[in-house]
Design a protein around this motif. Structure first.
Motif, PDB file in Angstrom:
ATOM      1  N   LEU A 278      13.996 -65.317  16.514  1.00  0.00           N
ATOM      2  CA  LEU A 278      14.633 -65.840  17.726  1.00  0.00           C
ATOM      3  C   LEU A 278      15.256 -64.703  18.520  1.00  0.00           C
ATOM      4  O   LEU A 278      15.184 -64.656  19.747  1.00  0.00           O
ATOM      5  CB  LEU A 278      15.716 -66.865  17.369  1.00  0.00           C
ATOM      6  N   ILE A 279      15.850 -63.760  17.782  1.00  0.00           N
ATOM      7  CA  ILE A 279      16.521 -62.649  18.457  1.00  0.00           C
ATOM      8  C   ILE A 279      15.505 -61.608  18.908  1.00  0.00           C
ATOM      9  O   ILE A 279      15.567 -61.077  19.996  1.00  0.00           O
ATOM     10  CB  ILE A 279      17.570 -62.004  17.515  1.00  0.00           C
ATOM     11  N   LYS A 280      14.545 -61.312  18.039  1.00  0.00           N
ATOM     12  CA  LYS A 280      13.553 -60.294  18.371  1.00  0.00           C
ATOM     13  C   LYS A 280      12.158 -60.827  18.038  1.00  0.00           C
ATOM     14  O   LYS A 280      11.675 -60.666  16.921  1.00  0.00           O
ATOM     15  CB  LYS A 280      13.847 -59.007  17.579  1.00  0.00           C
ATOM     16  N   PRO A 281      11.502 -61.455  19.009  1.00  0.00           N
ATOM     17  CA  PRO A 281      10.230 -62.156  18.745  1.00  0.00           C
ATOM     18  C   PRO A 281       9.119 -61.268  18.197  1.00  0.00           C
ATOM     19  O   PRO A 281       8.193 -61.759  17.563  1.00  0.00           O
ATOM     20  CB  PRO A 281       9.846 -62.705  20.118  1.00  0.00           C
ATOM     21  N   THR A 282       9.193 -59.963  18.424  1.00  0.00           N
ATOM     22  CA  THR A 282       8.125 -59.097  17.921  1.00  0.00           C
ATOM     23  C   THR A 282       8.402 -58.608  16.506  1.00  0.00           C
ATOM     24  O   THR A 282       7.647 -57.811  15.961  1.00  0.00           O
ATOM     25  CB  THR A 282       7.954 -57.859  18.828  1.00  0.00           C
ATOM     26  N   GLY A 283       9.501 -59.089  15.871  1.00  0.00           N
ATOM     27  CA  GLY A 283       9.862 -58.604  14.542  1.00  0.00           C
ATOM     28  C   GLY A 283      10.702 -57.354  14.650  1.00  0.00           C
ATOM     29  O   GLY A 283      10.862 -56.785  15.733  1.00  0.00           O
ATOM     30  N   LEU A 284      11.227 -56.915  13.489  1.00  0.00           N
ATOM     31  CA  LEU A 284      12.193 -55.811  13.517  1.00  0.00           C
ATOM     32  C   LEU A 284      11.640 -54.547  14.155  1.00  0.00           C
ATOM     33  O   LEU A 284      12.253 -53.941  15.004  1.00  0.00           O
ATOM     34  CB  LEU A 284      12.671 -55.514  12.086  1.00  0.00           C
ATOM     35  N   LEU A 285      10.437 -54.123  13.719  1.00  0.00           N
ATOM     36  CA  LEU A 285       9.876 -52.881  14.257  1.00  0.00           C
ATOM     37  C   LEU A 285       8.653 -53.126  15.137  1.00  0.00           C
ATOM     38  O   LEU A 285       7.896 -52.213  15.421  1.00  0.00           O
ATOM     39  CB  LEU A 285       9.498 -51.929  13.110  1.00  0.00           C
ATOM     40  N   GLY A 286       8.460 -54.381  15.541  1.00  0.00           N
ATOM     41  CA  GLY A 286       7.292 -54.699  16.366  1.00  0.00           C
ATOM     42  C   GLY A 286       7.383 -53.983  17.698  1.00  0.00           C
ATOM     43  O   GLY A 286       8.465 -53.812  18.240  1.00  0.00           O
ATOM     44  N   LYS A 287       6.209 -53.526  18.183  1.00  0.00           N
ATOM     45  CA  LYS A 287       6.266 -52.775  19.427  1.00  0.00           C
ATOM     46  C   LYS A 287       6.017 -53.668  20.626  1.00  0.00           C
ATOM     47  O   LYS A 287       5.253 -54.622  20.565  1.00  0.00           O
ATOM     48  CB  LYS A 287       5.270 -51.612  19.397  1.00  0.00           C
ATOM     49  N   LYS A 288       6.697 -53.328  21.695  1.00  0.00           N
ATOM     50  CA  LYS A 288       6.430 -53.999  22.953  1.00  0.00           C
ATOM     51  C   LYS A 288       5.237 -53.315  23.585  1.00  0.00           C
ATOM     52  O   LYS A 288       5.065 -52.119  23.467  1.00  0.00           O
ATOM     53  CB  LYS A 288       7.643 -53.909  23.878  1.00  0.00           C
ATOM     54  N   GLU A 289       4.405 -54.110  24.240  1.00  0.00           N
ATOM     55  CA  GLU A 289       3.253 -53.528  24.918  1.00  0.00           C
ATOM     56  C   GLU A 289       3.739 -52.680  26.089  1.00  0.00           C
ATOM     57  O   GLU A 289       4.539 -53.111  26.892  1.00  0.00           O
ATOM     58  CB  GLU A 289       2.334 -54.632  25.433  1.00  0.00           C
ATOM     59  N   ASN A 290       3.270 -51.435  26.123  1.00  0.00           N
ATOM     60  CA  ASN A 290       3.709 -50.539  27.164  1.00  0.00           C
ATOM     61  C   ASN A 290       2.496 -50.107  27.976  1.00  0.00           C
ATOM     62  O   ASN A 290       1.806 -49.157  27.634  1.00  0.00           O
ATOM     63  CB  ASN A 290       4.389 -49.332  26.525  1.00  0.00           C
ATOM     64  N   VAL A 291       2.225 -50.836  29.030  1.00  0.00           N
ATOM     65  CA  VAL A 291       0.999 -50.567  29.771  1.00  0.00           C
ATOM     66  C   VAL A 291       1.314 -49.870  31.086  1.00  0.00           C
ATOM     67  O   VAL A 291       2.255 -50.223  31.784  1.00  0.00           O
ATOM     68  CB  VAL A 291       0.236 -51.884  30.049  1.00  0.00           C
ATOM     69  N   LYS A 292       0.554 -48.852  31.354  1.00  0.00           N
ATOM     70  CA  LYS A 292       0.728 -48.139  32.612  1.00  0.00           C
ATOM     71  C   LYS A 292      -0.565 -48.271  33.397  1.00  0.00           C
ATOM     72  O   LYS A 292      -1.639 -48.021  32.883  1.00  0.00           O
ATOM     73  CB  LYS A 292       1.018 -46.671  32.307  1.00  0.00           C
ATOM     74  N   VAL A 293      -0.430 -48.692  34.657  1.00  0.00           N
ATOM     75  CA  VAL A 293      -1.650 -48.834  35.460  1.00  0.00           C
ATOM     76  C   VAL A 293      -1.754 -47.680  36.440  1.00  0.00           C
ATOM     77  O   VAL A 293      -0.777 -47.284  37.030  1.00  0.00           O
ATOM     78  CB  VAL A 293      -1.653 -50.175  36.214  1.00  0.00           C
TER      79      VAL A 293
ATOM     80  N   GLN B  91      -1.090 -42.263  20.993  1.00  0.00           N
ATOM     81  CA  GLN B  91      -1.518 -41.021  20.358  1.00  0.00           C
ATOM     82  C   GLN B  91      -1.331 -39.844  21.323  1.00  0.00           C
ATOM     83  O   GLN B  91      -1.270 -40.031  22.535  1.00  0.00           O
ATOM     84  CB  GLN B  91      -2.983 -41.128  19.919  1.00  0.00           C
ATOM     85  N   SER B  92      -1.240 -38.660  20.753  1.00  0.00           N
ATOM     86  CA  SER B  92      -0.963 -37.483  21.576  1.00  0.00           C
ATOM     87  C   SER B  92      -2.158 -37.163  22.471  1.00  0.00           C
ATOM     88  O   SER B  92      -3.276 -37.639  22.248  1.00  0.00           O
ATOM     89  CB  SER B  92      -0.653 -36.284  20.691  1.00  0.00           C
ATOM     90  N   VAL B  93      -1.889 -36.352  23.500  1.00  0.00           N
ATOM     91  CA  VAL B  93      -2.938 -35.942  24.421  1.00  0.00           C
ATOM     92  C   VAL B  93      -4.085 -35.281  23.650  1.00  0.00           C
ATOM     93  O   VAL B  93      -5.257 -35.617  23.822  1.00  0.00           O
ATOM     94  CB  VAL B  93      -2.350 -34.974  25.474  1.00  0.00           C
ATOM     95  N   GLU B  94      -3.726 -34.362  22.736  1.00  0.00           N
ATOM     96  CA  GLU B  94      -4.772 -33.651  22.009  1.00  0.00           C
ATOM     97  C   GLU B  94      -5.562 -34.603  21.097  1.00  0.00           C
ATOM     98  O   GLU B  94      -6.782 -34.505  20.999  1.00  0.00           O
ATOM     99  CB  GLU B  94      -4.172 -32.502  21.189  1.00  0.00           C
ATOM    100  N   GLY B 133       0.727 -42.259  26.502  1.00  0.00           N
ATOM    101  CA  GLY B 133       1.376 -43.329  27.249  1.00  0.00           C
ATOM    102  C   GLY B 133       2.481 -42.843  28.168  1.00  0.00           C
ATOM    103  O   GLY B 133       2.894 -43.535  29.087  1.00  0.00           O
ATOM    104  N   THR B 134       2.973 -41.618  27.915  1.00  0.00           N
ATOM    105  CA  THR B 134       4.073 -41.113  28.731  1.00  0.00           C
ATOM    106  C   THR B 134       3.585 -40.293  29.929  1.00  0.00           C
ATOM    107  O   THR B 134       4.376 -39.800  30.707  1.00  0.00           O
ATOM    108  CB  THR B 134       5.019 -40.222  27.891  1.00  0.00           C
ATOM    109  N   LEU B 135       2.270 -40.149  30.074  1.00  0.00           N
ATOM    110  CA  LEU B 135       1.733 -39.362  31.193  1.00  0.00           C
ATOM    111  C   LEU B 135       1.752 -40.180  32.483  1.00  0.00           C
ATOM    112  O   LEU B 135       1.754 -41.405  32.455  1.00  0.00           O
ATOM    113  CB  LEU B 135       0.277 -38.952  30.903  1.00  0.00           C
ATOM    114  N   SER B 136       1.722 -39.478  33.606  1.00  0.00           N
ATOM    115  CA  SER B 136       1.616 -40.162  34.896  1.00  0.00           C
ATOM    116  C   SER B 136       0.184 -40.666  35.069  1.00  0.00           C
ATOM    117  O   SER B 136      -0.721 -40.282  34.324  1.00  0.00           O
ATOM    118  CB  SER B 136       1.943 -39.192  36.021  1.00  0.00           C
TER     119      SER B 136
END
Lengths: 293, 234
Positions: A278-293, B91-94, B133-136
């Protein structure tokens, strides 16, 4: 001192959960499926060790190796026959298939080995270590269990982070399509994942059956569910999460049994899980999706 | 080098690619231009084997690769730098670059190509330990292109390399595409930025709702009135 005893045995139980949870979490991470037949691989590993030792009188080390080998092959064969044809199917179909495989294995075991409970032999050791003038007794089995868990975690972490296959597995976990564009064979990677998870299940089986030495066809289902809980608790898909979730679950379960109530221990364990989710839906060490477009 | 014959690709009953044919010769830069949803990415994914062709064929150097699985296609010399980069963020760039060389066993060659990629993209060298993931966005595009180069491809499929980048960066990326081509890598480029793509392409095909409607040299299409109206903003 009694608290310490409970804590240490909780740590050992948690180590077993963690080893089983690794199988769930790795398969989920890479194949994006919940393999509910994982618990029954534990059972199969237990029976192989039992028959090899008690019926055929093979040496302990060989029994362990046979058990690991058999479970590994069983895991890979199950994946090839039952799950691979469903690669493009909906996750619900895969889930139902996994439950079906679980029932199949349990019933096959009942047919082959009978439903009576068998006593698991002492394959490992039954000695114990006495500390503080005998005030604290720790069985060697407990120590072996905890050490095995540490070795497996360290080995698996460096395998995943350092080797070429490990990095390919992480790539598959992150983006299957892109991984294929690198020339990674998805089917091979999934097979390797099932092989590792099932091999670990056999190790867990031997540790578990040595601690609670009764063998039955449904032996794997409860530890399986607990370990699955541990995997979700720690954050499914995360290897450190499986370790943390497993250990916490084992300790909470043991301490509740000791100080609160034996009957309520499972209820309390699952209450803790619900609260965490309830507090952390992804679990203790679950990662959040980090998407960069 | 690459020949696509009467290719049809379906999603269920919907025909996304309705029988297209085109070819890319050795050493060329060929571009497929077209609007969003025209079927460009579908074509790229089908060449790489991620999607199955319903009919038609894809020929690489006289070998039919229509039914070859994706990892074998990479081994045969077709690398793709996919739309939206799809770098491995954790994962790292390399490590990303080395994953690009996954099918190769010639460690000395891999080392040499890694140096070559770092020379083409000095910014990747500066950030080689950093998580991808940290790159522009621009750096991720460079990483994705470098990663595809690491496969030592005969032909590189580039899907929308300009997407989301500033005009300045787009120019930089297109200069690098020319550099890569001059190193002997054949290029099939898919772009919405028609002007830039036609500017560097030897030949171009225009794709509209799953069909090729026009083709010619890059310069011809740049000067065509229809293309100007539809794709170059008047």
């Amino acid at each position: 001192m009694t608290f310490l005893t409970y804590l240490i045995s909780g740590l050992a139980l948690g180590s077993v959960y963690a080893i089983i949870a690794l199988g769930y979490t790795m398969v989920y991470g890479i194949a994006k499926m919940l393999n509910f037949a994982h618990g029954d691989i534990i059972m199969a590993g237990g029976y192989v060790a039992f028959y090899a030792f008690s019926r055929f009188g093979l040496p302990g080390g060989l029994c362990i190796i046979l058990s690991i080998l058999f479970s590994t092959i069983l895991g890979v064969v199950i994946e090839r026959l039952a799950y691979k044809p469903l690669r493009q199917a909906s996750s619900l179909s895969v889930l139902i298939t996994a439950i079906g495989v679980s029932y199949f294995l349990e019933n096959a075991a009942q047919l082959m080995f009978g439903s009576d409970t068998k006593i698991f032999p002492t394959i490992l050791t039954d000695g114990s270590l006495k500390l503080f003038d005998g005030q604290l007794t720790i069985s060697y089995l407990t120590i072996i269990t905890i050490v095995t868990c540490i070795v497996i975690m360290a080995g698996l972490t460096s395998f995943i982070n350092k080797t070429k296959i490990g990095k390919a597995m992480r790539a598959c976990a992150e983006d299957k399509g892109a991984a294929q564009l690198m020339g990674i064979n998805i089917n091979t990677t999934i097979s390797i994942t099932f092989a590792i998870g099932s091999g670990l299940a056999a190790i867990a089986a031997i540790l578990l059956c040595s601690t609670y030495p009764s063998l039955s066809p449904t032996l794997g289902s409860m530890p399986g569910i607990k370990a699955f809980t541990a995997a979700v608790f720690g954050g499914i898909g995360s290897i450190p999460g499986a370790l943390l979730g497993g250990l916490l679950l084992g300790i909470i379960e043991n301490l509740t049994k000791a100080y609160i109530s034996t009957q309520l221990s499972d209820a309390i364990v699952f209450t803790v899980l619900i609260v965490v989710l309830l507090i952390k839906p992804t679990g203790l060490l679950g990662k959040k999706e980090n998407v960069k477009v | 080098m690459l020949k696509v014959n009467d290719l049809v690709v379906r999603y269920g009953v919907i025909e996304a690619i309705k029988g297209i044919s085109f070819e890319v010769d050795d050493g060329e830069i060929v571009t497929l231009i077209g609007a969003n949803g025209a079927g460009k990415t579908t074509t790229m994914h089908t060449i790489s084997g991620l999607l199955k062709a319903y009919s038609g064929s894809i020929i690489l150097d006289d070998k039919d690769i229509t039914k070859v699985p994706p990892h074998k296609i990479v081994e045969m010399g077709v690398a793709q730098c996919p739309e939206r980069r799809r770098v491995f963020a954790s994962q790292s760039v390399e490590d990303n670059l080395l994953l690009g060389a996954y099918t190769r066993k010639d460690n000395d060659g891999i080392k040499k190509d890694l140096d070559n990629v770092y020379e083409l993209f000095p910014r990747l060298l500066e950030r080689k330990e950093q998580l991808a993931g940290t790159l522009s966005g621009g750096e991720q595009q460079m990483l994705a292109m470098g990663r595809a180069l690491m496969a030592k491809p005969k032909i590189m499929l580039l899907d929308e390399p300009s997407m989301g980048l500033s005009p300045l960066l787009v120019r930089e990326i297109f200069d690098i595409i020319k550099d890569i081509n001059s190193q002997g890598v054949t290029i099939l480029l898919v772009e919405q930025n028609a002007k830039m793509a036609l500017g560097i392409a030897n030949r171009a095909y225009v794709i509209e709702t799953g069909k090729i409607v026009m083709s010619g040299s890059g310069q011809e299409l740049l000067n065509s009135e229809d293309i100007k109206k539809a794709y170059l903003g008047g």
